[in-house]
Design a protein around this motif. Structure first.
Motif, PDB file in Angstrom:
ATOM      1  N   GLU A  47      -5.093 -28.012  17.987  1.00  0.00           N
ATOM      2  CA  GLU A  47      -6.417 -28.241  18.552  1.00  0.00           C
ATOM      3  C   GLU A  47      -6.984 -26.980  19.195  1.00  0.00           C
ATOM      4  O   GLU A  47      -8.171 -26.699  19.102  1.00  0.00           O
ATOM      5  N   GLN A  48      -6.110 -26.217  19.866  1.00  0.00           N
ATOM      6  CA  GLN A  48      -6.570 -25.009  20.543  1.00  0.00           C
ATOM      7  C   GLN A  48      -5.376 -24.137  20.887  1.00  0.00           C
ATOM      8  O   GLN A  48      -4.293 -24.626  21.204  1.00  0.00           O
ATOM      9  N   ASP A 105      -8.712 -34.012  27.795  1.00  0.00           N
ATOM     10  CA  ASP A 105      -7.921 -35.135  28.307  1.00  0.00           C
ATOM     11  C   ASP A 105      -6.515 -34.685  28.666  1.00  0.00           C
ATOM     12  O   ASP A 105      -5.938 -35.133  29.660  1.00  0.00           O
ATOM     13  N   ASP A 162      -7.807 -34.247   4.224  1.00  0.00           N
ATOM     14  CA  ASP A 162      -7.957 -34.726   5.594  1.00  0.00           C
ATOM     15  C   ASP A 162      -7.033 -35.917   5.827  1.00  0.00           C
ATOM     16  O   ASP A 162      -6.284 -36.335   4.924  1.00  0.00           O
ATOM     17  N   ASN A 184     -11.877 -24.097  29.772  1.00  0.00           N
ATOM     18  CA  ASN A 184     -12.742 -24.195  28.589  1.00  0.00           C
ATOM     19  C   ASN A 184     -12.029 -24.910  27.442  1.00  0.00           C
ATOM     20  O   ASN A 184     -11.752 -24.298  26.392  1.00  0.00           O
ATOM     21  N   PRO A 185     -11.717 -26.187  27.614  1.00  0.00           N
ATOM     22  CA  PRO A 185     -11.059 -26.923  26.518  1.00  0.00           C
ATOM     23  C   PRO A 185     -11.960 -26.985  25.287  1.00  0.00           C
ATOM     24  O   PRO A 185     -13.158 -27.238  25.398  1.00  0.00           O
ATOM     25  N   ALA A 186     -11.366 -26.744  24.105  1.00  0.00           N
ATOM     26  CA  ALA A 186     -12.151 -26.681  22.876  1.00  0.00           C
ATOM     27  C   ALA A 186     -12.501 -28.058  22.328  1.00  0.00           C
ATOM     28  O   ALA A 186     -13.477 -28.209  21.598  1.00  0.00           O
ATOM     29  N   THR A 187     -11.691 -29.068  22.653  1.00  0.00           N
ATOM     30  CA  THR A 187     -11.931 -30.424  22.146  1.00  0.00           C
ATOM     31  C   THR A 187     -11.760 -31.429  23.264  1.00  0.00           C
ATOM     32  O   THR A 187     -11.176 -31.130  24.323  1.00  0.00           O
ATOM     33  N   GLU A 188     -12.214 -32.636  23.020  1.00  0.00           N
ATOM     34  CA  GLU A 188     -12.063 -33.705  24.004  1.00  0.00           C
ATOM     35  C   GLU A 188     -10.587 -34.015  24.231  1.00  0.00           C
ATOM     36  O   GLU A 188     -10.172 -34.348  25.341  1.00  0.00           O
ATOM     37  N   TYR A 189      -9.793 -33.886  23.167  1.00  0.00           N
ATOM     38  CA  TYR A 189      -8.359 -34.140  23.303  1.00  0.00           C
ATOM     39  C   TYR A 189      -7.717 -33.156  24.274  1.00  0.00           C
ATOM     40  O   TYR A 189      -6.928 -33.538  25.140  1.00  0.00           O
ATOM     41  N   VAL A 190      -8.039 -31.869  24.136  1.00  0.00           N
ATOM     42  CA  VAL A 190      -7.493 -30.859  25.051  1.00  0.00           C
ATOM     43  C   VAL A 190      -7.983 -31.120  26.468  1.00  0.00           C
ATOM     44  O   VAL A 190      -7.226 -30.989  27.438  1.00  0.00           O
ATOM     45  N   LYS A 225      -1.990 -31.968  17.836  1.00  0.00           N
ATOM     46  CA  LYS A 225      -2.280 -33.392  17.691  1.00  0.00           C
ATOM     47  C   LYS A 225      -2.279 -33.731  16.206  1.00  0.00           C
ATOM     48  O   LYS A 225      -2.938 -33.044  15.417  1.00  0.00           O
TER      49      LYS A 225
END
Length: 337
Positions: free
Chosen positions: A244-245, A263, A31, A255-261, A239
């Motif tokens: 991310e998606q 934003d 990670d 339908n964004p998969a993450t908060e980053y997408v 990212k």
């Protein structure tokens, strides 16, 4: 593997640092904390991507997200630290240097932000240069160069030198040069980002026109979401070296998969992305004001639909698949629902 997939990228990593390979030994997936502790930079981290025949696949992200490094790994301009890449049924990572040269000469086209035109060669000579390297005779390569020069809208400028062309015209020469080998897979790394907004828009229009004619398989890098949604069949948002998606522009926005997408897509004009089919209802009306294609964006049909007193048929392959009303269009325009 799906027969429609021309490029299959599985668990690809590109790490920079003295302990890069050791961190991935035994199939480990370190990670961000483990990479930082080892003083290793994770430019591309465990990426899985399948590019389908004939699609425009856009890779986007902010500066430093890893998008350009990923594309260079996919074409082996940069050697991945780990992973598998299969191109047109061949293991690209096992290809010899000679095989790679042949693949790049005949199977892959590349266009970068820097035009990289040779200043001492004319437009005709720049465009024909890849065929000259292949040993194609002068008459044949010039005939082919004339064809692609006309294709990109530069007929009459064959004898010009790069210094005599505008930025947009120089980029067209770069595009023509990459097309002359008729590549199966076309990589474009932020090809329009150095252009001013008006010329950039014109080049996007030109690109769409070319794709409608040529049906190439394209991997296109950009950091501009408006550009991505104009061009893409699917988009991968990156990212910190990871994806991310991957989804259609419409799916990313809705339908964004993450908060980053979320934003990343928050300020996109939804009407330019959402299509009639996703806002239609069952076709139950007795009377219709007209018809719209199922894949038309709300932005494209808004003026007609919101003024009408009756709903519009939504059509696909000549059949009615639903109806769309003024209320549904207005909901998208004002951000309801």
């Amino acid at each position: 593997m799906d027969s429609s997939v021309i490029l299959d990228c599985r668990h690809v990593w590109k790490l920079y640092g003295a302990q890069a390979e050791a961190l991935l030994a035994g199939g480990q997936t370190p990670d961000a904390a483990a990479l930082a502790a080892a003083n290793v930079i994770g430019a591309v981290r465990d990426v899985n991507v399948q590019i389908r025949q004939g699609e425009i696949f856009v890779i986007m992200g902010l500066s430093g997200s890893g998008k350009s490094t990923l594309v260079r790994c996919l074409s082996r301009l940069v050697e991945p630290t780990a992973g598998e890449i299969e191109f047109d049924g061949r293991d690209l990572l096992r290809a010899t240097d000679e095989e790679l040269i042949e693949i790049r000469r005949k199977k892959m086209g590349m266009v970068f932000q820097q035009f990289a035109l040779m200043p001492h060669l004319t437009v005709l000579e720049n465009v024909g240069f890849p065929l000259e390297i292949q040993g194609v005779d002068r008459t044949t390569r010039q005939a082919r160069a004339h064809e692609v020069i006309e294709l990109v809208g530069l007929r009459g400028r064959e004898g010009y030198y790069p210094r005599e062309l505008s930025g947009g015209q120089q980029q067209r020469v770069g595009i023509a040069r990459s097309l002359i080998v008729e590549p199966d897979l076309w990589f474009l790394d932020e090809p329009f980002s150095a252009l001013d907004p008006l010329i950039r828009r014109e080049m996007q229009d030109e690109f769409i026109r070319l794709q409608d004619m040529l049906k190439k398989t394209i991997v296109f890098i950009t950091h501009d979401f408006d550009e991505a949604i104009r061009l893409a069949d699917r988009i991968a948002v990156m990212k910190d070296g990871m994806i991310e998606q991957i989804a259609s522009p419409e799916e990313l926005v809705q339908n964004p998969a993450t908060e980053y997408v979320a934003d990343f897509t928050r300020h996109v004009t939804r009407a330019k992305v959402i299509r009639a089919a996703s806002r239609m209802e069952p076709a139950t009306a007795d009377h219709f004001a007209g018809e719209v294609p199922h894949d038309a964006t709300i932005d494209a049909i808004a003026d007609r639909v919101e003024r009408a007193e009756a709903p519009f048929k939504v059509m696909k392959d000549g059949a009615v698949i639903g109806q769309i009303s003024a209320r549904a269009v207005i909901d998208v325009l004002v951000g309801r629902g």
